[in-house]
Design a protein around this motif. Sequence first.
Motif, PDB file in Angstrom:
ATOM      1  N   UNK A  52       0.773  -0.729   0.145  1.00  0.00           N
ATOM      2  CA  UNK A  52       0.163   0.313  -0.151  1.00  0.00           C
ATOM      3  C   UNK A  52       0.445   1.070  -0.206  1.00  0.00           C
ATOM      4  N   UNK A  53       0.844   3.020   0.113  1.00  0.00           N
ATOM      5  CA  UNK A  53       0.490   3.576  -0.282  1.00  0.00           C
ATOM      6  C   UNK A  53       1.794   4.287   1.810  1.00  0.00           C
ATOM      7  N   UNK A  59       8.913   2.608   3.896  1.00  0.00           N
ATOM      8  CA  UNK A  59       9.718   1.725   3.893  1.00  0.00           C
ATOM      9  C   UNK A  59      10.735   2.958   3.488  1.00  0.00           C
ATOM     10  N   UNK A  60      11.151   3.422   2.586  1.00  0.00           N
ATOM     11  CA  UNK A  60      10.952   4.874   2.613  1.00  0.00           C
ATOM     12  C   UNK A  60      12.516   4.706   1.520  1.00  0.00           C
ATOM     13  N   UNK A  61      12.786   3.485   0.182  1.00  0.00           N
ATOM     14  CA  UNK A  61      12.904   3.533  -0.860  1.00  0.00           C
ATOM     15  C   UNK A  61      12.474   4.480  -2.171  1.00  0.00           C
ATOM     16  N   UNK A  62      12.692   4.949  -2.533  1.00  0.00           N
ATOM     17  CA  UNK A  62      12.769   6.111  -3.336  1.00  0.00           C
ATOM     18  C   UNK A  62      13.128   5.664  -4.768  1.00  0.00           C
ATOM     19  N   UNK A 229      -3.131  -5.128   6.137  1.00  0.00           N
ATOM     20  CA  UNK A 229      -2.225  -5.129   4.919  1.00  0.00           C
ATOM     21  C   UNK A 229      -1.030  -6.405   4.871  1.00  0.00           C
ATOM     22  N   UNK A 230      -1.198  -6.777   3.413  1.00  0.00           N
ATOM     23  CA  UNK A 230      -0.140  -7.852   3.934  1.00  0.00           C
ATOM     24  C   UNK A 230       1.920  -7.350   3.782  1.00  0.00           C
ATOM     25  N   UNK A 231       2.173  -8.724   3.392  1.00  0.00           N
ATOM     26  CA  UNK A 231       3.662  -8.341   3.766  1.00  0.00           C
ATOM     27  C   UNK A 231       4.221  -9.374   2.498  1.00  0.00           C
TER      28      UNK A 231
END
Length: 441
Positions: A52-53, A59-62, A229-231
């Motif tokens: 999700x958004x 996670x902060x990876x752009x 949410x799922x991972x």
Amino acid sequence: MPSRTSKAVRVAVLADSDTRWKWGALTARRIAPDDRDIELSGFLLRGRATPTARQLEEVGAEADALREMTGTEFLDVLRAESYDVVVLALVGGAVQAMLHGISALDLPDRPALVTGYVGVVYEKLSDGLLLRHGADIVLANSRHDAQRFRAVYEGVGASSDSVTEAALPFLGGARYTPEEGRDTVVFAAQPSVPLTRADRMYLLRRLVEHARLHPRREVLLKLRSRVGEQTTHVEEYPYQRLAEKLPGGLPPNFRLVYGNMGEVLDGTDLLVTVSSTAALESLHRRIPTAILTDLGIREPLGNHHFIGSGCLASWDQLDGGQRPKADPVWADRQGVAADGGYASAFDAARERVAKLLADGALPPISPYYTATTAPGYLPGLLARYHLAPDGHPLTASSRTAQGGTTGVRRVVRDTVRAAARGAYRHGVQRVAPVIRRMGDL
């Protein structure tokens, strides 16, 4: 489109979950040649664990661009756009499918293909590795993993040249120093370890009891995702829901927290987990780290990976004040807590990428699994990703046989497919876990 000889390296990262997106995006930046800029395009493989958004923000990876699509749509992108490097941050079956799919594109100048693992490799070693065979670079997160990977490939008569020692790309942060007046214990939860409701309730109860035993200590339960949410793995019994059922409620020094793991570790004095990759992040920063033995040291739990680490401990021992101390030899073999070594951990991978780009046209993709080596396995695996046994998209064949779909029919078809995907994701992420939990009542 820029060519291979332009300044910027064009990298595409295809990922199927939040953690794999983080690994893929950070890895892409670490393995890009130092003397060139990087243009990073992100692609999220549509499926059960599509992040999700909120998860992406956490996670902060752009990336310079980020799109969600199917595997066959990604192949269409590679046919239309030119990339220097493709990072396949996927489960093994999806990696194998993309390798065959990209091979079938027969591109005159195909991208270099990179894959690897997002964390500790403690199960399905041969299965996962052979599904990744065929990539130009298979990254190993430590010297220990690199040796195991090569042994598997060589043991089946496959080339091990692709195996490249590196490290987890998200290790870092300041080295641990105790802070006066701070005493924080963090339990790093995992979506599917342990698996049963009883085991998860046991761990939660012991964590809460630890907080009650030490009222001046801050005890945090670090969660991977919010309910629904799922991972990478399905979480059937979220700790948030289990916490609501604890008799007596939660003590005031106990909190449920979310957010970036690195930021949580900034204020951690003891990291406790069953086998989370967070343990490696913690060990890398010299934070006291405990791998729980309460439920046994067993392969399904993954904590057997930490045998020899010096970090194995039970809640009884932690309640009594024990603070595990990592064995430096073990830690070094795992690519963590090695003074000065992390700065050069990706040098070999960068050199491999630079060489692949400089060599010009790359050789044909040669996975271990082919119609000859695995005729009873490969076709079914490829079909799950809508690919024919020769790697060509099944959907493309269907459209050709039907004379194509255009205009209003295409709009209706795409609308129905989008609705079906939404319903499927809702069913997998929300309805199915509820039904399974009801079965345990």
